[in-house]
Write an enzyme that holds these catalytic residues in place. Structure first.
Site, mmCIF file in Angstrom:
data_model
loop_
_atom_site.group_PDB
_atom_site.id
_atom_site.type_symbol
_atom_site.label_atom_id
_atom_site.label_comp_id
_atom_site.label_asym_id
_atom_site.label_seq_id
_atom_site.Cartn_x
_atom_site.Cartn_y
_atom_site.Cartn_z
ATOM 1 N N ILE A 19 0.839 -1.205 0.000
ATOM 2 C CA ILE A 19 0.000 0.000 0.000
ATOM 3 C C ILE A 19 0.873 1.254 0.000
ATOM 4 O O ILE A 19 0.571 2.239 -0.670
ATOM 5 C CB ILE A 19 -0.941 -0.025 1.233
ATOM 6 C CG1 ILE A 19 -1.994 -1.127 1.070
ATOM 7 C CG2 ILE A 19 -1.613 1.335 1.434
ATOM 8 C CD1 ILE A 19 -2.824 -1.379 2.320
ATOM 9 N N ASP A 65 13.464 2.135 11.068
ATOM 10 C CA ASP A 65 12.596 1.343 11.946
ATOM 11 C C ASP A 65 11.698 2.328 12.681
ATOM 12 O O ASP A 65 12.151 3.037 13.578
ATOM 13 C CB ASP A 65 13.456 0.542 12.928
ATOM 14 C CG ASP A 65 12.615 -0.215 13.949
ATOM 15 O OD1 ASP A 65 11.362 -0.122 13.910
ATOM 16 O OD2 ASP A 65 13.223 -0.902 14.800
ATOM 17 N N ASN A 92 2.348 4.653 7.315
ATOM 18 C CA ASN A 92 1.747 3.484 6.667
ATOM 19 C C ASN A 92 2.366 2.164 7.119
ATOM 20 O O ASN A 92 1.735 1.118 6.999
ATOM 21 C CB ASN A 92 1.912 3.645 5.146
ATOM 22 C CG ASN A 92 1.573 2.380 4.403
ATOM 23 O OD1 ASN A 92 0.405 2.042 4.238
ATOM 24 N ND2 ASN A 92 2.596 1.646 3.963
ATOM 25 N N TYR A 158 -3.455 -7.096 15.912
ATOM 26 C CA TYR A 158 -3.433 -6.232 14.726
ATOM 27 C C TYR A 158 -4.645 -5.293 14.745
ATOM 28 O O TYR A 158 -4.505 -4.066 14.629
ATOM 29 C CB TYR A 158 -3.448 -7.085 13.454
ATOM 30 C CG TYR A 158 -3.512 -6.272 12.184
ATOM 31 C CD1 TYR A 158 -2.359 -5.745 11.621
ATOM 32 C CD2 TYR A 158 -4.732 -6.003 11.555
ATOM 33 C CE1 TYR A 158 -2.416 -4.984 10.461
ATOM 34 C CE2 TYR A 158 -4.800 -5.243 10.403
ATOM 35 C CZ TYR A 158 -3.639 -4.733 9.860
ATOM 36 O OH TYR A 158 -3.695 -3.974 8.712
ATOM 37 N N LYS A 162 -5.061 -0.967 15.343
ATOM 38 C CA LYS A 162 -5.707 -0.057 14.392
ATOM 39 C C LYS A 162 -6.822 0.734 15.073
ATOM 40 O O LYS A 162 -7.061 1.901 14.776
ATOM 41 C CB LYS A 162 -6.233 -0.830 13.188
ATOM 42 C CG LYS A 162 -5.151 -1.556 12.397
ATOM 43 C CD LYS A 162 -4.082 -0.613 11.840
ATOM 44 C CE LYS A 162 -3.085 -1.315 10.937
ATOM 45 N NZ LYS A 162 -2.084 -0.401 10.367
#
Lengths: 257, 184
Positions: A19, A65, A92, A158, A162
């Site tokens: 992406i 990083d 991102n 995960y 978000k």
């Protein structure tokens, strides 16, 4: 060109199916000079910078990083030396893991939180501080996910990073408006990116067909389509858009059946 | 009595009196109030440590319940600031929101085992600075939070899972302006 003369940074930009690469190319196509970074795929990152320069824009690539604040601060200082004051920051970089809730390891928690959440905080705050210093305002965009509005089994950490990012972006939006900085996040649906390569649910043709049945527009998203959304959020037309979540998911979230 | 982690004392005492040993109530610890631009690395690391501690407690409690074949309850304590942002409360909101999705994914994975996972999102507990922006006209008290936790821990809530329940007198669904009282 809606972003001519703007300086942008995109993290997690290298991978050829990622992406981040789609975002970097979309920003460059609209006239932005783009600094790219990634922790891996360094050759691909250098090639991306070449590709952006071939469009007539300035571009740099650096290994970074994002979970390490010192590295992020150094990166942004270097971008400003090379390209000028930062106008656009796209956080991102992300990573994922697939484990059942009761078997998530501490190492997995630390790895995913480190990149997805601490990395986003580092890039978001360091970018915002640079934009405040320059006094020209700016645009900050995070790549979050459809996980913000839809739970996926085996991806608890995960998805949680978000959701946390969503709340952080909203708070940033209301605090940074006074500096003419907007803060938004995009919600990609299924992109055939490297991040998804190890998804247990996407290993076979039959897996892919089953996934497509969940998406009203029955195909995966191209990475560049995520970039188009970021271009909008960074454009003059979006000057009044902040704290917003823009899904680019083919209707994945709204379509249960 | 429920097992409790990561909650300040008045709230811990109130929710510790509900449920039984098959109930875990997990908060994310206390977080510094600060403008986003002034959050330090130490502040951030403390917030991540709070999230980590509560996650570990929930994971281990769930594993124990599943191993024993027991139904149970995971209740996460978030904040109304994770539903409607408040200037100065970035760290608390970020930590609280983490548990919205954590609870929802746990709810999906553990439903067949009889383990529910839900979230309560209190307003600013016992903090009168937010009364004017709270439709109910008072600050939430620990007992308000404990009452909802008690419901979620009860048999009556066995079909409630993956919910995020504000306990805030309408704070998160109403708009107020003039700047956050946290930063005055």
């Amino acid at each position: 060109m809606r972003l001519a003369g703007r300086v942008a940074l995109v993290t997690g930009a290298s991978h050829e199916r990622g992406i981040g690469r789609g975002i970097a190319l979309a920003l460059a196509a609209e006239g932005a000079d783009v600094a790219c970074c990634d922790i891996g795929f360094l050759d691909a990152g250098e090639q991306l910078a070449d590709e952006i320069r071939a469009l007539g824009r300035q571009s740099t690539f650096a290994a970074c990083d994002v979970s390490d604040r010192t590295s992020v601060d150094a990166l942004i200082e270097q971008v400003e030396r090379d390209l000028g004051p930062l106008d656009i920051a796209v956080s991102n970089a992300g990573t994922a893991g697939w484990e059942s809730f009761t078997e998530i390891t501490d190492e997995s928690f630390d790895r995913i939180v480190g990149v997805n959440l601490t990395g986003a905080f580092n890039v978001g705050q360091s970018s915002a501080q640079a934009m405040v210093r320059s006094g020209h305002g700016g645009r900050i965009v995070f790549t979050s996910s459809v996980h913000v509005q839809m739970g996926f089994p085996s991806m608890a950490i995960y998805g949680s990073t978000k959701q946390a990012l969503r709340a952080m972006a909203e708070t940033m939006a209301i605090e940074l408006a006074q500096f003419e900085i907007t803060v938004n996040h995009i919600g990609p649906g299924w992109v055939k990116s490297q991040l998804n390569d190890s998804s247990p649910g996407l290993q076979t043709k039959a897996d892919e067909e089953a996934t497509l049945k969940l998406i009203p527009i029955p195909r995966a998203s191209e990475a560049i389509e995520q970039g188009y959304a970021v271009v909008y959020l960074c454009s003059p037309e979006a000057e009044y858009v902040t704290g917003e979540f823009l899904r680019v998911d083919g209707g994945f979230v709204v379509g249960k059946f | 009595m429920a097992r409790v982690v990561g909650l300040p004392k008045p709230l811990a005492d109130a929710v510790g009196a509900i449920g039984d040993e098959r109930t875990l109530v997990a908060g994310t610890g206390e977080h510094r109030v600060a403008p986003f631009l002034e959050i330090t690395q130490a502040d951030w690391e403390a917030t991540v440590a709070g999230i980590r501690e509560a996650f570990r407690a929930a994971r281990d409690a769930a594993a124990e319940l599943v191993e024993q074949g027991q139904p149970g309850r995971l209740i996460f304590v978030s904040t109304a600031a994770a539903l409607r942002p408040v200037q100065g409360a970035c760290l608390a909101a970020t930590a609280g929101a983490f548990f919205h999705t954590l609870a929802q994914v746990a709810a999906i994975e553990l439903a067949a085992e009889g383990v529910t996972a839900n979230v309560v999102a209190p307003g600013f507990v016992s903090d009168d600075r937010f009364v004017e922006s709270t439709p109910a006209g008072r600050a939430p008290e620990p007992s308000d939070v404990a009452d909802v936790c008690a419901f979620l821990a009860s048999d009556a809530a066995s079909f409630v899972t993956g919910a995020v329940i504000p306990v805030d007198g309408g704070f998160s669904i109403s708009k107020s302006g003039g700047g956050s009282p946290l930063l005055r």
